[in-house]
Design a protein around this motif. Sequence first.
Motif, PDB file in Angstrom:
ATOM      1  N   LEU A  69      40.454  37.961  42.391  1.00 12.09           N
ATOM      2  CA  LEU A  69      40.108  37.972  43.808  1.00 12.09           C
ATOM      3  C   LEU A  69      38.788  38.696  44.046  1.00 12.09           C
ATOM      4  CD1 LEU A  69      43.654  38.599  45.272  1.00 12.09           C
ATOM      5  CD2 LEU A  69      42.263  36.562  45.632  1.00 12.09           C
ATOM      6  N   ASN A  70      38.553  39.769  43.281  1.00  9.92           N
ATOM      7  CA  ASN A  70      37.272  40.461  43.384  1.00  9.92           C
ATOM      8  C   ASN A  70      36.123  39.525  43.018  1.00  9.92           C
ATOM      9  OD1 ASN A  70      37.464  43.309  44.206  1.00  9.92           O
ATOM     10  ND2 ASN A  70      38.878  43.488  42.498  1.00  9.92           N
ATOM     11  N   ASP A  71      36.342  38.689  42.020  1.00 10.42           N
ATOM     12  CA  ASP A  71      35.324  37.726  41.603  1.00 10.42           C
ATOM     13  C   ASP A  71      35.055  36.693  42.698  1.00 10.42           C
ATOM     14  OD1 ASP A  71      35.076  38.961  39.160  1.00 10.42           O
ATOM     15  OD2 ASP A  71      36.377  37.567  38.090  1.00 10.42           O
ATOM     16  N   ARG A  72      36.034  36.503  43.567  1.00 10.30           N
ATOM     17  CA  ARG A  72      35.883  35.554  44.682  1.00 10.30           C
ATOM     18  C   ARG A  72      35.293  36.234  45.922  1.00 10.30           C
ATOM     19  NH1 ARG A  72      38.066  30.568  45.099  1.00 10.30           N
ATOM     20  NH2 ARG A  72      39.323  29.796  43.376  1.00 10.30           N
ATOM     21  N   GLY A  73      35.004  37.516  45.809  1.00  6.08           N
ATOM     22  CA  GLY A  73      34.386  38.211  46.925  1.00  6.08           C
ATOM     23  C   GLY A  73      35.348  38.974  47.799  1.00  6.08           C
ATOM     24  N   ILE A  74      36.633  39.007  47.405  1.00  5.99           N
ATOM     25  CA  ILE A  74      37.615  39.792  48.152  1.00  5.99           C
ATOM     26  C   ILE A  74      37.875  41.075  47.373  1.00  5.99           C
ATOM     27  CG2 ILE A  74      39.992  39.903  48.973  1.00  5.99           C
ATOM     28  CD1 ILE A  74      39.920  36.986  49.525  1.00  5.99           C
ATOM     29  N   GLU A  75      37.464  42.181  47.955  1.00  8.36           N
ATOM     30  CA  GLU A  75      37.603  43.455  47.258  1.00  8.36           C
ATOM     31  C   GLU A  75      39.033  43.969  47.392  1.00  8.36           C
ATOM     32  OE1 GLU A  75      35.423  47.832  47.063  1.00  8.36           O
ATOM     33  OE2 GLU A  75      34.516  46.184  48.186  1.00  8.36           O
ATOM     34  N   ILE A  76      39.735  44.040  46.295  1.00 11.47           N
ATOM     35  CA  ILE A  76      41.125  44.480  46.286  1.00 11.47           C
ATOM     36  C   ILE A  76      41.359  45.391  45.089  1.00 11.47           C
ATOM     37  CG2 ILE A  76      41.714  42.305  45.139  1.00 11.47           C
ATOM     38  CD1 ILE A  76      44.527  42.561  46.261  1.00 11.47           C
ATOM     39  N   GLU A  77      42.107  46.442  45.304  1.00  9.70           N
ATOM     40  CA  GLU A  77      42.363  47.410  44.228  1.00  9.70           C
ATOM     41  C   GLU A  77      43.859  47.684  44.120  1.00  9.70           C
ATOM     42  OE1 GLU A  77      41.349  52.059  43.010  1.00  9.70           O
ATOM     43  OE2 GLU A  77      40.474  51.164  44.809  1.00  9.70           O
ATOM     44  N   VAL A  78      44.358  47.623  42.897  1.00 11.18           N
ATOM     45  CA  VAL A  78      45.753  47.980  42.653  1.00 11.18           C
ATOM     46  C   VAL A  78      45.837  49.497  42.713  1.00 11.18           C
ATOM     47  CG1 VAL A  78      47.719  47.843  41.089  1.00 11.18           C
ATOM     48  CG2 VAL A  78      46.063  45.964  41.161  1.00 11.18           C
ATOM     49  N   GLU A  79      46.267  50.031  43.848  1.00  2.94           N
ATOM     50  CA  GLU A  79      46.299  51.479  44.020  1.00  2.94           C
ATOM     51  C   GLU A  79      47.546  52.105  43.402  1.00  2.94           C
ATOM     52  OE1 GLU A  79      45.630  52.861  47.952  1.00  2.94           O
ATOM     53  OE2 GLU A  79      43.577  52.072  48.023  1.00  2.94           O
TER      54      GLU A  79
END
Length: 228
Positions: free
Chosen positions: A55-65
């Motif tokens: 998803l980060n590669d698609r431009g959606i910044e998401i982090e497994v917190e």
Amino acid sequence: MKIIKSALIVFIVFSISMKSMSQDKYSYLALGDSYTIGELVEEEERWPVVLSKKLNDRGIEIEVEKIIATTGWTTDELIEAINKDKSLENTTYDIVSLLIGVNNQYRGYGIIQYEEEFEELLKKAITLADKKAKNVFVVSIPDYGVTPFVKNNNKNGAIIAKELKKYNKVARNICEEYGVEFFDITPLSLKAIWNTDYVAKDDLHPSAKMYEEWADYIEPGLYQLLNK
């Protein structure tokens, strides 16, 4: 006047851009058992981590917190772990996933118990997602009945498949009731029938290759959910 207008336009565009960027930053909590913690694979090979990278590669910044999962956990054990985790108090996440139940089936727990405890877990997941059901998704239980472990231990793969089908039906129905997305990765798990590359070294758990395919399957649907 032109300078003022230009400055105003720049400010508006900047504000919209910043708002868009802030909406694309998501915190992610993953709940589950061995399938979520990734038994026998590296941390970066766990499917929630792989999914977030895609998803980060698609431009959606998401982090497994945070990942709350341990090999062998049943629904009641996951409930207990969530209830005891003080870090969850007054904390919410933008996205919460849930994958649980295989150990209920493995230990021979009743389907009614699974139904009741899965619903309780789903409600907890929604609460942790700031009470937004649309920000929660559930992943189906894979069919471990096709793995070498089952044959090597003289277990009945057909019975396992039949029981897990009931578990997944229960989970899907509850998800529909609460408006939660349900991703059925069980068909993908059947690839282990003809390719042991999809199975970890213990002949039971999924390999990194299998988790990669789970993430590939979930990614488009989650991407769509996050862009609604």
